[in-house]
Scaffold this active site. Sequence first.
Site, PDB file in Angstrom:
ATOM      1  N   ASP A  78       2.971  -4.234 -20.661  1.00  0.00           N
ATOM      2  CA  ASP A  78       2.454  -4.419 -19.304  1.00  0.00           C
ATOM      3  C   ASP A  78       1.353  -5.469 -19.245  1.00  0.00           C
ATOM      4  O   ASP A  78       1.257  -6.235 -18.276  1.00  0.00           O
ATOM      5  CB  ASP A  78       1.922  -3.081 -18.761  1.00  0.00           C
ATOM      6  N   GLY A  79       0.508  -5.538 -20.279  1.00  0.00           N
ATOM      7  CA  GLY A  79      -0.539  -6.548 -20.295  1.00  0.00           C
ATOM      8  C   GLY A  79       0.021  -7.960 -20.311  1.00  0.00           C
ATOM      9  O   GLY A  79      -0.508  -8.863 -19.653  1.00  0.00           O
ATOM     10  N   ASN A 152      -2.619  -5.852 -10.428  1.00  0.00           N
ATOM     11  CA  ASN A 152      -2.912  -4.419 -10.394  1.00  0.00           C
ATOM     12  C   ASN A 152      -4.153  -4.090  -9.568  1.00  0.00           C
ATOM     13  O   ASN A 152      -4.049  -3.560  -8.473  1.00  0.00           O
ATOM     14  CB  ASN A 152      -3.089  -3.868 -11.811  1.00  0.00           C
ATOM     15  N   ASP A 182     -19.835   5.626  -9.049  1.00  0.00           N
ATOM     16  CA  ASP A 182     -19.985   4.902 -10.308  1.00  0.00           C
ATOM     17  C   ASP A 182     -19.382   3.503 -10.215  1.00  0.00           C
ATOM     18  O   ASP A 182     -19.776   2.597 -10.931  1.00  0.00           O
ATOM     19  CB  ASP A 182     -19.292   5.658 -11.441  1.00  0.00           C
ATOM     20  N   ALA A 194      -1.886   2.590 -11.895  1.00  0.00           N
ATOM     21  CA  ALA A 194      -2.695   2.204 -13.055  1.00  0.00           C
ATOM     22  C   ALA A 194      -4.038   2.936 -13.008  1.00  0.00           C
ATOM     23  O   ALA A 194      -4.078   4.154 -12.913  1.00  0.00           O
ATOM     24  CB  ALA A 194      -2.861   0.681 -13.079  1.00  0.00           C
ATOM     25  N   TYR A 195      -5.142   2.199 -13.039  1.00  0.00           N
ATOM     26  CA  TYR A 195      -6.477   2.815 -13.083  1.00  0.00           C
ATOM     27  C   TYR A 195      -6.710   3.713 -11.875  1.00  0.00           C
ATOM     28  O   TYR A 195      -7.296   4.794 -11.978  1.00  0.00           O
ATOM     29  CB  TYR A 195      -7.522   1.705 -13.156  1.00  0.00           C
ATOM     30  N   SER A 196      -6.275   3.277 -10.706  1.00  0.00           N
ATOM     31  CA  SER A 196      -6.487   4.057  -9.492  1.00  0.00           C
ATOM     32  C   SER A 196      -5.864   5.448  -9.602  1.00  0.00           C
ATOM     33  O   SER A 196      -6.441   6.443  -9.139  1.00  0.00           O
ATOM     34  CB  SER A 196      -5.911   3.312  -8.282  1.00  0.00           C
ATOM     35  N   SER A 198      -5.431   7.157 -12.372  1.00  0.00           N
ATOM     36  CA  SER A 198      -6.272   7.945 -13.280  1.00  0.00           C
ATOM     37  C   SER A 198      -7.545   8.428 -12.595  1.00  0.00           C
ATOM     38  O   SER A 198      -8.104   9.465 -12.967  1.00  0.00           O
ATOM     39  CB  SER A 198      -6.634   7.103 -14.507  1.00  0.00           C
TER      40      SER A 198
END
Length: 305
Positions: A78-79, A152, A182, A194-196, A198
């Site tokens: 993916d990267g 992303n 944060d 992705a990060y969202s 998590s």
Amino acid sequence: MPKIGVLFNDIKPVACRMAQELEETLSQEGYEVCVRSSQSGLLGYSQSDQLPNPTPMDALIPEGFDQSMAFCIVLGGDGTVLAACRQIAALEMPILTVNTGHMGFLTETYVNQLPHAIAEVQAGNCMIEERSMLSVQVYRQETLLWQALCLNEMVLHREPLTSMCHFEIKIGHHAPVDIAADGVILSTPTGSTAYSLSAGGPVLTPDVPVLQLMPICPHSLASRALVFSETDPVQIFPATPNPMVMVVDGNGGCPVLPQDRVWVERSPYSARFIRLQSPEFFRILREKLGWGLPHIAKPTSVELP
């Protein structure tokens, strides 16, 4: 014969071997093949003590790549796909993504299926799926400090990440809002898995023309994810005296000082993925993330002791 591009992750032995084999095979078939590393698509991190020298978003195109190419084959995880999308977005070139990594959420096929996949693309038995990208820019007064394309998400936070701070955020013509958290994540539908995800954000199907703002560990019961039109640009002002760090697609970014502002909008470029079959997003969620798996059936009768 048309021209074909190949972008590969040159730190993965499998991708390196496949790139060499592809170049030999396609060249024997009469294609003009241009093989390049995906490394130029990696953003890196700028330093606060460096003079502003933003790289133009269309300056990442690999040498030898142009609009005469029929398509590009991307070898990696993916990267690598994220880097490749930045490299060739300005060419509006479709990409066939081949998983040589682990998760492979953005990839279409695997190494052992690549010959068949290429034959299907050459025969026209495929379709193109477009994914929205973001244009991310950092300004100090009116001076552009840094910019990047993003498939992303863009993340803005303090270091250390556990330190809460305030963000003043203006979306489109709406009144600014203050978020205590944060950090904040601004993601595309592609980045919603992705990060969202998590951080507790909702999953968005890729065809929905929206963006998502997700606070990271907000200090409020009322501060939740916000989904809004992708036509609305976003301005973020760090309402805190401490420096922050911006990260784009997880691999690069820059420091953001209290006097800076971040401008994010939908990019005029889109990522164009070659799909060998009609995209089935729920199937990918099930296979890659385990979403919607059937539960084990309960017994119809239970014998009491």
